[in-house]
Design a protein around this motif. Structure first.
Motif, PDB file in Angstrom:
ATOM      1  N   VAL A 194       0.840  -1.190   0.000  1.00 48.67           N
ATOM      2  CA  VAL A 194       0.000   0.000   0.000  1.00 48.67           C
ATOM      3  C   VAL A 194       0.882   1.249   0.000  1.00 48.67           C
ATOM      4  N   ASN A 195       0.386   2.274  -0.637  1.00 48.30           N
ATOM      5  CA  ASN A 195       1.110   3.543  -0.644  1.00 48.30           C
ATOM      6  C   ASN A 195       0.912   4.235   0.706  1.00 48.30           C
ATOM      7  N   ASP A 196       2.021   4.565   1.353  1.00 47.03           N
ATOM      8  CA  ASP A 196       1.922   5.088   2.718  1.00 47.03           C
ATOM      9  C   ASP A 196       1.180   6.406   2.791  1.00 47.03           C
ATOM     10  N   GLN A 197       1.366   7.220   1.747  1.00 41.50           N
ATOM     11  CA  GLN A 197       0.688   8.522   1.775  1.00 41.50           C
ATOM     12  C   GLN A 197      -0.818   8.355   1.718  1.00 41.50           C
ATOM     13  N   ILE A 198      -1.251   7.468   0.819  1.00 38.53           N
ATOM     14  CA  ILE A 198      -2.698   7.254   0.693  1.00 38.53           C
ATOM     15  C   ILE A 198      -3.236   6.645   1.979  1.00 38.53           C
ATOM     16  N   LEU A 199      -2.469   5.687   2.530  1.00 39.63           N
ATOM     17  CA  LEU A 199      -2.892   5.059   3.784  1.00 39.63           C
ATOM     18  C   LEU A 199      -3.024   6.108   4.884  1.00 39.63           C
ATOM     19  N   HIS A 200      -2.034   6.983   4.931  1.00 40.46           N
ATOM     20  CA  HIS A 200      -2.051   8.029   5.941  1.00 40.46           C
ATOM     21  C   HIS A 200      -3.267   8.934   5.746  1.00 40.46           C
ATOM     22  N   GLU A 201      -3.546   9.244   4.484  1.00 41.41           N
ATOM     23  CA  GLU A 201      -4.681  10.107   4.172  1.00 41.41           C
ATOM     24  C   GLU A 201      -5.996   9.464   4.620  1.00 41.41           C
ATOM     25  N   VAL A 202      -6.142   8.176   4.289  1.00 43.11           N
ATOM     26  CA  VAL A 202      -7.379   7.487   4.682  1.00 43.11           C
ATOM     27  C   VAL A 202      -7.496   7.463   6.191  1.00 43.11           C
ATOM     28  N   ARG A 203      -6.370   7.154   6.855  1.00 42.10           N
ATOM     29  CA  ARG A 203      -6.394   7.061   8.318  1.00 42.10           C
ATOM     30  C   ARG A 203      -6.783   8.397   8.937  1.00 42.10           C
ATOM     31  N   THR A 204      -6.147   9.473   8.456  1.00 38.91           N
ATOM     32  CA  THR A 204      -6.464  10.782   9.049  1.00 38.91           C
ATOM     33  C   THR A 204      -7.918  11.155   8.809  1.00 38.91           C
ATOM     34  N   ARG A 205      -8.385  10.896   7.596  1.00 43.19           N
ATOM     35  CA  ARG A 205      -9.774  11.271   7.320  1.00 43.19           C
ATOM     36  C   ARG A 205     -10.725  10.485   8.215  1.00 43.19           C
ATOM     37  N   LEU A 206     -10.403   9.200   8.437  1.00 42.19           N
ATOM     38  CA  LEU A 206     -11.264   8.395   9.317  1.00 42.19           C
ATOM     39  C   LEU A 206     -11.221   8.937  10.730  1.00 42.19           C
ATOM     40  N   GLN A 207     -10.001   9.271  11.184  1.00 42.68           N
ATOM     41  CA  GLN A 207      -9.874   9.725  12.579  1.00 42.68           C
ATOM     42  C   GLN A 207     -10.550  11.066  12.798  1.00 42.68           C
ATOM     43  N   LYS A 208     -10.696  11.814  11.736  1.00 42.86           N
ATOM     44  CA  LYS A 208     -11.306  13.142  11.882  1.00 42.86           C
ATOM     45  C   LYS A 208     -12.817  13.051  12.087  1.00 42.86           C
ATOM     46  N   ILE A 209     -13.384  11.874  11.809  1.00 42.47           N
ATOM     47  CA  ILE A 209     -14.841  11.765  11.907  1.00 42.47           C
ATOM     48  C   ILE A 209     -15.253  11.925  13.356  1.00 42.47           C
ATOM     49  N   LYS A 210     -16.079  12.919  13.625  1.00 44.02           N
ATOM     50  CA  LYS A 210     -16.624  13.086  14.985  1.00 44.02           C
ATOM     51  C   LYS A 210     -18.135  13.074  14.822  1.00 44.02           C
ATOM     52  N   THR A 211     -18.726  11.944  15.163  1.00 45.80           N
ATOM     53  CA  THR A 211     -20.172  11.857  15.000  1.00 45.80           C
ATOM     54  C   THR A 211     -20.700  10.949  16.074  1.00 45.80           C
ATOM     55  N   ASP A 212     -21.992  10.882  16.233  1.00 42.24           N
ATOM     56  CA  ASP A 212     -22.493  10.075  17.347  1.00 42.24           C
ATOM     57  C   ASP A 212     -22.672   8.626  16.949  1.00 42.24           C
TER      58      ASP A 212
END
Lengths: 506, 413
Positions: A194-212
């Motif tokens: 896996v490309n580390d940058q893309i992985l990092h991007e997906v991870r950050t976007r997931l972690q940014k989710i703040k929802t109930d």
């Protein structure tokens, strides 16, 4: 909740009752353990989420067993964690002092063991709830290929992938999203591919989710996708583990969400939505043929009714004479202009589609009879609509079903309306304008860094082997550059090409 | 803010909708012109008389089997005007449908108009942006209105039947495919004159299955040769037979049949179908005077031969080839000499050939005197026919009963 386990069983129990309540499904089970000098212990669990047999046989029975070496002095000195681990016949035992972790474990289906005068709890992994068995895929039926599909439960889903990809680098990276639903979300990828940058991007976007709460994977998709207001899906969804595994092997990232039998594949490009696993399960020529048929179907789905309107209302010179006469004869006495006729038919078709989707099976026949007989035949015979239009609209509808992805097919069905609107206003100029606009828009989109229209634009020569064409497997030596994999080589040489070079040599 | 947005969106929609639909016209509201005829008005030679044949879809279409048998497939109207466009506007005044030219099949020009000046006709129809340049053009010795309003053909709208007559012209060679594009080309070219097919009516065929035959005599349109023009004026006709002579080298891959006398039995004939005919016009200058060679080569195919002969295949083949070559050459020679001597108008693309092959001389000198040079030019015709097909080996059909009879009689003797 910053508190820790106090060691006072009554206090701890009260704290638990305050936190997770004493509902019908919550069980507080008190025991005396002979092996610990009749120390009082408490087991807390949710009734529907644990494996009751396991609880009885592997936890309660060993704990309540009369101590064989109660009188031996050495036994008393066994430290409590080792005692628990060696006494209970359970796979996962984990010690914790953190109340949050303990409560999360209870609501996730683990049992928690609290011992009087010991300031930590044991989390015992004996989850086991009723879940659907792995069955045949229902929304992505393929003629050949494996017949299993993902279920709502994460564990079997991960197993389905691991069964296909035994690479040491396969990773299931979990996180918990949703303040109240506390849903498990897993990123699946191959480390080193896996490309580390893309992985990092997906991870950050997931972690940014703040929802109930996260109910299904689409909740996540809408949070993490690029251009949120676009109607095109920018991540593939599949319920087929073979498709998900193939994507992982191309260096893409699969996102699994608990309670969703569909996984999400990122990044994806437009052409992925026109591909289907069967392309790879049959001869390569057939794969190429099917892909071209799907491309044609997509074109027809967007333009068949628009073409009818623009040909009959604006550009009659483009029709062959006999066809023009035939359509003119059939349209004698039709009360509406072709454009309105087409709009009404398209809307009716969507209504029928929507009605048919969720109808109980017993009523399905009624819809098809009413739909075909009343709307199709009777309306034509009564002279309310021209029969050629019915053919055009039906062609468009059938064609839209030939697109393998439901999300893409729906997006294209929706796009028919603006295209039809433009065609009814400006004839072929409106139609071409709308189609060019849609194409340019597609080219402007991105999915996790990958241009959505690639590898056609920007053009990638190597990726043409598996975009609209499907070359034989030995020819596909490189992985698609879509996910920019770290290791782009799929296979180096093939037996056949070796033979050739030997033959051709001096 | 949102109000402004909504207001501007509504404004755009109201702008777009009225501006968009203005040129919308439903297919059932337009009249598709199938054929148009242009004559001089019988009342006043300065007026044009335009006759249009408009398709009536109700008659020709089929909506669920409710086809009315009695309804005519076409609607015919005519009007007069000082210009052609004037006359057409006049038709629009009383027709219920807007007239559309895009599907027009044929433009028929009356002889009187063609003899006078054909320029307005070519001008109007090449100006018209709706019309296709592949529309056929024809001249008729009758009134063009009569040809356009005749009820001909098998099933189709009459205008379309006429087109079919033209479509299969390479099988008959009675005319040449004179479509608007060719006509326009020849008309504007500096080295070639116009040659347009001519049409006549032939009251011969009857509609089968009808009780009262005398009332149902159907007129049949046929291609009857070519009209020869000099600049913008028609000079006269070439008959169908003469047209055939020209179509060997001016037609598009002529696929003609020639009947030859049987080498051993003069009363019997052999039919040879020519195909893959290639024609080439060559020019050379002999002391400044151009001379032409028309080279025709093609292969033949025996399609009818029912007489026994004692010739070997090779003898039979070479005799037939010679006969065919002579016959084709004779046809071409007589047509060419008629054009040269009688009409003295270069419709044979000779000038074009010289222009291409001897550009310098043409520009310096020849093009100014071409009208005088053309009729006097020497023309040589070289024809090469090869009969090379398996039908040569086929034994002629024999009637065994007759054979048996003759055998019996000979035995009796």
């Amino acid at each position: 909740m910053q508190q820790k386990v106090s060691g006072d069983l009554r206090k701890d129990e009260q704290l638990l009752i305050d936190t997770i309540g004493q509902g019908l499904d919550t069980e507080y089970r008190h025991l005396l353990v002979p092996a610990l000098n009749n120390a009082s212990v408490l087991i807390v669990y949710i009734k529907g989420l644990i494996n009751t047999t396991e609880l009885e046989d592997a936890i309660i029975r060993p704990l309540t067993a009369p101590s064989r070496n109660a009188n031996e002095k050495g036994a008393k000195k066994t430290p409590l964690p080792e005692f628990i681990e060696s006494t209970l016949f359970i796979a996962g035992v984990k010690q914790s002092q953190d109340w949050t972790e303990i409560c999360d474990a209870i609501v996730s289906g683990d049992s928690v063991l609290l011992i009087n005068k010991y300031d930590a709890a044991f989390i015992l992994a004996n989850r086991g709830w009723e879940s659907r068995a792995i069955s045949e895929p229902t929304s992505e039926v393929e003629i050949r290929g494996p017949k299993d599909s993902f279920v709502e439960n994460l564990m079997p889903n991960m197993a389905l992938i691991r069964r296909r990809v035994r690479d040491y680098g396969l990773r299931f990276e979990g996180m918990r999203l949703g303040d109240r639903s506390k849903t498990d979300v897993v990123m699946v990828y191959i480390e080193g591919l896996v490309n580390d940058q893309i992985l990092h991007e997906v991870r950050t976007r997931l972690q940014k989710i703040k929802t109930d709460a996260i109910m299904v994977s689409n909740y996540i998709e809408e949070f993490i996708e690029d251009s949120k207001y676009s109607i095109f899906p920018k991540m593939e969804r599949t319920e087929r583990p073979d498709k998900a595994s193939a994507a992982i092997l191309e260096g893409r990232i699969v996102i699994m969400v608990d309670n969703t039998p569909f996984v999400v594949i990122a990044p994806s490009v437009f052409w992925n939505f026109l591909q289907s696993p069967t392309d790879y399960y049959e001869k390569y020529i057939l794969g190429t043929f099917w892909r071209s048929i799907r491309l044609l179907a997509m074109f027809l789905a967007i333009s068949s009714s628009s073409a009818y309107v623009l040909l009959t209302s604006f550009h009659q010179e483009m029709l062959p004479t006999s066809l023009a006469l035939k359509i003119a004869a059939d349209r004698q006495g039709v009360p509406f202009p072709a454009a309105i006729e087409a709009f009404v038919m398209e809307v009716l078709l969507e209504v029928m589609n929507e009605a048919g989707l969720r109808l109980p099976k017993a009523l399905g026949q009624t819809v098809s009879i009413v739909g075909t007989l009343v709307i199709g035949q009777a309306a034509v015979q009564a002279g309310l609509i021209g029969p050629a239009l019915v053919i055009a609209v039906a062609t468009g509808a059938i064609s839209s079903y030939a697109i393998p992805s439901f999300a893409m097919s729906s997006a294209i069905r929706l796009l028919r309306f603006p295209v039809l609107f433009c065609s009814s206003l400006f004839g072929i100029f409106g139609y071409l304008g709308a189609v060019i606009f849609i194409t340019l828009y597609l080219m402007s989109l991105r999915s996790f860094g990958a241009p959505f229209y690639s590898p056609i634009s920007p053009f990638q020569k190597d990726d043409q082997k598996d975009t609209l064409l499907r070359l034989p497997r030995p020819q596909m030596k490189k992985r698609p550059s879509l996910a920019k994999p770290q290791d782009s080589v799929r296979q180096t040489t093939t037996p056949r090409s070796q033979n050739k070079s030997e033959e051709g040599g001096p | 803010m949102i109000r402004k947005l909504v207001a501007s969106i509504l404004l755009i929609i109201t702008l777009v909708i009225p501006s968009g639909c203005w040129d919308m016209r439903e297919i059932n509201e337009i009249g598709l012109v199938m054929a148009v005829g242009i004559d001089k008005s019988p009342r006043d030679p300065n007026l044009f008389l335009v006759t249009v044949q408009v398709a009536n879809p109700q008659g020709s279409g089929s909506s669920g089997g409710e086809k009315q048998k009695n309804e005519s497939q076409v609607w015919i109207a005519n009007a007069e005007g000082k210009t052609i466009f004037d006359a057409i506007r006049e038709i629009a005044r009383f027709s219920s449908q807007r007239i559309m030219w895009a599907h027009n099949n044929i433009i028929v020009v009356g002889e009187s108009l063609a003899r006078d000046d054909i320029t307005p006709v070519i001008d109007f129809f090449t100006h018209n942006h709706e019309l296709r340049m592949k529309t056929w053009m024809a001249v008729t010795p009758l009134s063009a209105g009569d040809v356009v309003s005749s009820n001909v053909g098998m099933g189709n709208a009459p205008g379309r039947s006429i087109t079919e007559v033209f479509r299969f012209q390479n099988l008959t060679g009675l005319g040449l495919p004179s479509d608007l594009l060719n006509v326009y080309h020849d008309f504007t070219s500096e080295n070639n004159n116009l040659l347009i097919s001519s049409l006549t009516l032939n009251e011969a065929l009857t509609q089968a299955g009808l009780a009262d035959i005398s009332e149902n005599i159907v007129e049949q349109i046929e291609v009857s040769g070519l009209a020869v023009f000099d600049k913008n004026r028609m000079l006269g006709y070439l008959t169908a037979d003469e047209a055939r002579g020209l179509s060997w080298f001016l037609g598009e891959s002529p696929n003609l049949v020639i009947s030859l006398p049987h080498p051993q039995n003069q009363n019997k004939s052999v039919a040879v179908e020519m195909n893959a005919v290639k024609a080439k016009i060559d020019s050379r200058l002999n002391q400044g005077a151009p001379e032409f060679t028309i080279e025709i080569s093609g292969s033949g195919h025996i399609s009818e031969e029912d007489t026994f002969s004692s010739l070997t295949i090779n003898e039979f083949k070479s005799t037939l080839e010679n006969l065919a070559e002579q016959q084709i050459a004779a046809e071409i020679r007589s047509s060419v000499s008629k054009v040269q001597k009688e009409y003295r108008s270069d419709v044979l693309r000779f000038g074009k050939t010289v222009h291409v092959q001897h550009k310098k001389e043409w520009n310096r000198d020849l093009k100014y005197r071409w009208a005088e040079i053309f009729p006097e030019s020497e023309v040589e015709v070289v024809v090469k026919v090869s009969i090379e097909s398996s039908t040569l080996n086929q034994v002629p059909l024999r009637n065994y009963k007759e054979l048996a009879n003759t055998n019996d009689q000979s035995q009796d003797k």
